[in-house]
Design a protein around this motif. Structure first.
Motif, short mmCIF file in Angstrom:
data_model
loop_
_atom_site.label_atom_id
_atom_site.label_comp_id
_atom_site.label_asym_id
_atom_site.label_seq_id
_atom_site.Cartn_x
_atom_site.Cartn_y
_atom_site.Cartn_z
N LYS A 176 0.88 -1.28 -0.07
CA LYS A 176 0.03 -0.11 0.23
C LYS A 176 1.11 1.44 0.07
N VAL A 177 1.78 1.15 0.75
CA VAL A 177 2.83 2.52 0.79
C VAL A 177 3.41 2.63 -0.45
N VAL A 178 4.08 1.56 -1.18
CA VAL A 178 4.80 1.46 -2.44
C VAL A 178 3.67 2.12 -3.47
N ARG A 179 2.42 1.94 -3.48
CA ARG A 179 1.58 2.40 -4.45
C ARG A 179 1.39 4.01 -4.17
N PHE A 180 1.60 4.38 -3.09
CA PHE A 180 1.46 5.76 -2.53
C PHE A 180 2.45 6.51 -3.18
N VAL A 181 3.60 5.81 -2.83
CA VAL A 181 4.93 6.60 -3.16
C VAL A 181 5.18 6.57 -4.62
N CYS A 182 4.68 5.63 -5.27
CA CYS A 182 4.87 5.41 -6.79
C CYS A 182 4.48 6.85 -7.26
N GLU A 183 3.46 7.51 -6.76
CA GLU A 183 2.99 8.69 -7.19
C GLU A 183 3.83 9.98 -7.14
N VAL A 184 4.97 9.90 -6.12
CA VAL A 184 5.84 10.85 -5.79
C VAL A 184 6.68 11.59 -7.06
N PRO A 185 7.51 10.46 -7.78
CA PRO A 185 8.25 11.19 -8.65
C PRO A 185 7.78 12.02 -9.69
N THR A 186 6.20 11.45 -9.98
CA THR A 186 5.38 12.21 -10.94
C THR A 186 4.85 13.71 -10.50
N THR A 187 4.66 13.74 -8.99
CA THR A 187 4.34 14.99 -8.56
C THR A 187 5.36 15.94 -8.57
N ILE A 188 6.69 15.25 -8.20
CA ILE A 188 7.87 16.03 -8.49
C ILE A 188 8.10 16.77 -9.66
N ASP A 189 7.82 16.10 -10.73
CA ASP A 189 7.83 16.44 -12.33
C ASP A 189 7.30 17.66 -12.37
N GLN A 190 5.71 17.49 -11.93
CA GLN A 190 4.68 18.37 -12.15
C GLN A 190 5.05 19.83 -11.58
N ARG A 191 5.73 19.38 -10.09
CA ARG A 191 6.05 20.79 -9.42
C ARG A 191 7.35 21.56 -10.16
N LEU A 192 8.29 20.77 -10.78
CA LEU A 192 9.52 21.46 -11.34
C LEU A 192 9.09 22.17 -12.66
N PHE A 193 7.99 21.45 -13.30
CA PHE A 193 7.30 21.93 -14.72
C PHE A 193 6.67 23.29 -14.38
N ALA A 194 5.89 23.25 -13.27
CA ALA A 194 5.06 24.45 -13.06
C ALA A 194 5.81 25.54 -12.38
N LEU A 195 6.78 25.21 -11.60
CA LEU A 195 7.63 26.35 -11.07
C LEU A 195 8.48 27.23 -12.32
N GLY A 196 9.21 26.25 -13.32
CA GLY A 196 9.80 26.72 -14.26
C GLY A 196 9.08 27.37 -15.30
N ARG A 197 7.81 27.36 -15.39
CA ARG A 197 6.78 27.95 -16.21
C ARG A 197 6.66 29.29 -15.40
N VAL A 198 6.52 29.38 -14.45
CA VAL A 198 6.09 30.78 -13.58
C VAL A 198 7.43 31.76 -13.62
N ILE A 199 8.79 30.94 -13.62
CA ILE A 199 9.71 31.85 -13.42
C ILE A 199 10.03 32.21 -14.96
N GLN A 200 9.85 31.46 -15.89
CA GLN A 200 9.81 31.83 -17.32
C GLN A 200 8.95 33.17 -17.54
N GLN A 201 7.75 32.94 -17.22
CA GLN A 201 6.78 33.93 -17.49
C GLN A 201 7.36 35.32 -16.74
N GLU A 202 7.55 35.21 -15.57
CA GLU A 202 8.03 36.30 -14.69
C GLU A 202 9.34 37.03 -15.35
N MET A 203 10.00 36.24 -16.26
CA MET A 203 11.29 36.85 -16.98
C MET A 203 11.01 37.65 -18.21
N GLU A 204 9.75 37.51 -18.63
CA GLU A 204 9.39 37.86 -19.87
C GLU A 204 9.11 39.70 -19.76
#
Length: 204
Positions: A176-204
């Motif tokens: 059960k724990v593994v099934r939950f933790v399997c979502e974490v790498p995707t969550t990290i990907d999404q956070r990095l992409f979202a924050l990168g997008r905001v940073i790029q938008q603020e640079m424009e």
């Protein structure tokens, strides 16, 4: 009770078999249904100016290092993290581009490291689960042999039944724990992409 024990053990072994079957043959210890992507590609999350000139320099800036730690923490809600990025870059004035690059370089390094740590942990647990499944299988066969023995040693049957229940519950809890933790790498990907997008938008 022994019938229930055997049913529980059979369920655990079925789970182990399914997990093994679903694994990517390139990564035999990877337990998740999600495909294993060992590293985040910079090009996939950053379309801003090259970061070659900043690399590890973000670590030398105490303010940026502290902000990177806050933004990288999963306990920090994403909307709060995005707001912090905007506030920081809005206050950067003439250094906005340089600070934006340093900030994203820090996020990229930190979140990639977090992601690798989580994935390594998942593979360690996967190896333990495989060993546990082998032991459950051995104990199940031993219990069946004890049940069919003449004369039947009820004390041994009871002791092995209890041991098998305990091992099966640990196996299922880990699953059960593994099934939950399997979502974490995707969550990290999404956070990095979202924050990168905001940073790029603020640079424009």
């Amino acid at each position: 009770m022994t019938v229930r024990v055997l049913a529980m053990a059979a369920l655990a072994l079925a789970v182990a078999s399914t997990a093994a079957h679903a694994a990517d043959p390139r990564y035999p210890d990877w337990p998740c249904t999600q495909a294993k992507v060992p590293d985040i590609s910079l090009a996939a999350v950053w379309a801003g100016p090259p970061l070659d000139d900043v690399q590890n320099k973000w670590k030398d800036d105490a303010k940026i290092s502290a902000l990177v730690a806050k933004l990288s923490a999963r306990k920090t809600p994403l909307d709060e993290a995005e707001k912090s990025v905007k506030e920081f870059l809005a206050a950067s004035a003439t250094d906005k581009t340089a600070n934006a690059k340093l900030l994203f370089a820090g996020l990229f390094d930190t979140l990639n490291a977090q992601r690798s740590q989580v994935m390594s942990g998942l593979e360690r647990v996967s190896r333990k689960q495989r060993e546990a499944a082998d032991k459950i299988r051995e104990d199940t066969l031993a219990l069946q042999a004890l049940q069919g023995a003449t004369p039947r040693d009820e004390a041994k049957v009871e002791a092995l039944s209890n041991e098998l229940i305990w091992k099966t519950r640990i196996f299922e809890d880990r699953h059960k724990v593994v099934r939950f933790v399997c979502e974490v790498p995707t969550t990290i990907d999404q956070r990095l992409f979202a924050l990168g997008r905001v940073i790029q938008q603020e640079m424009e």
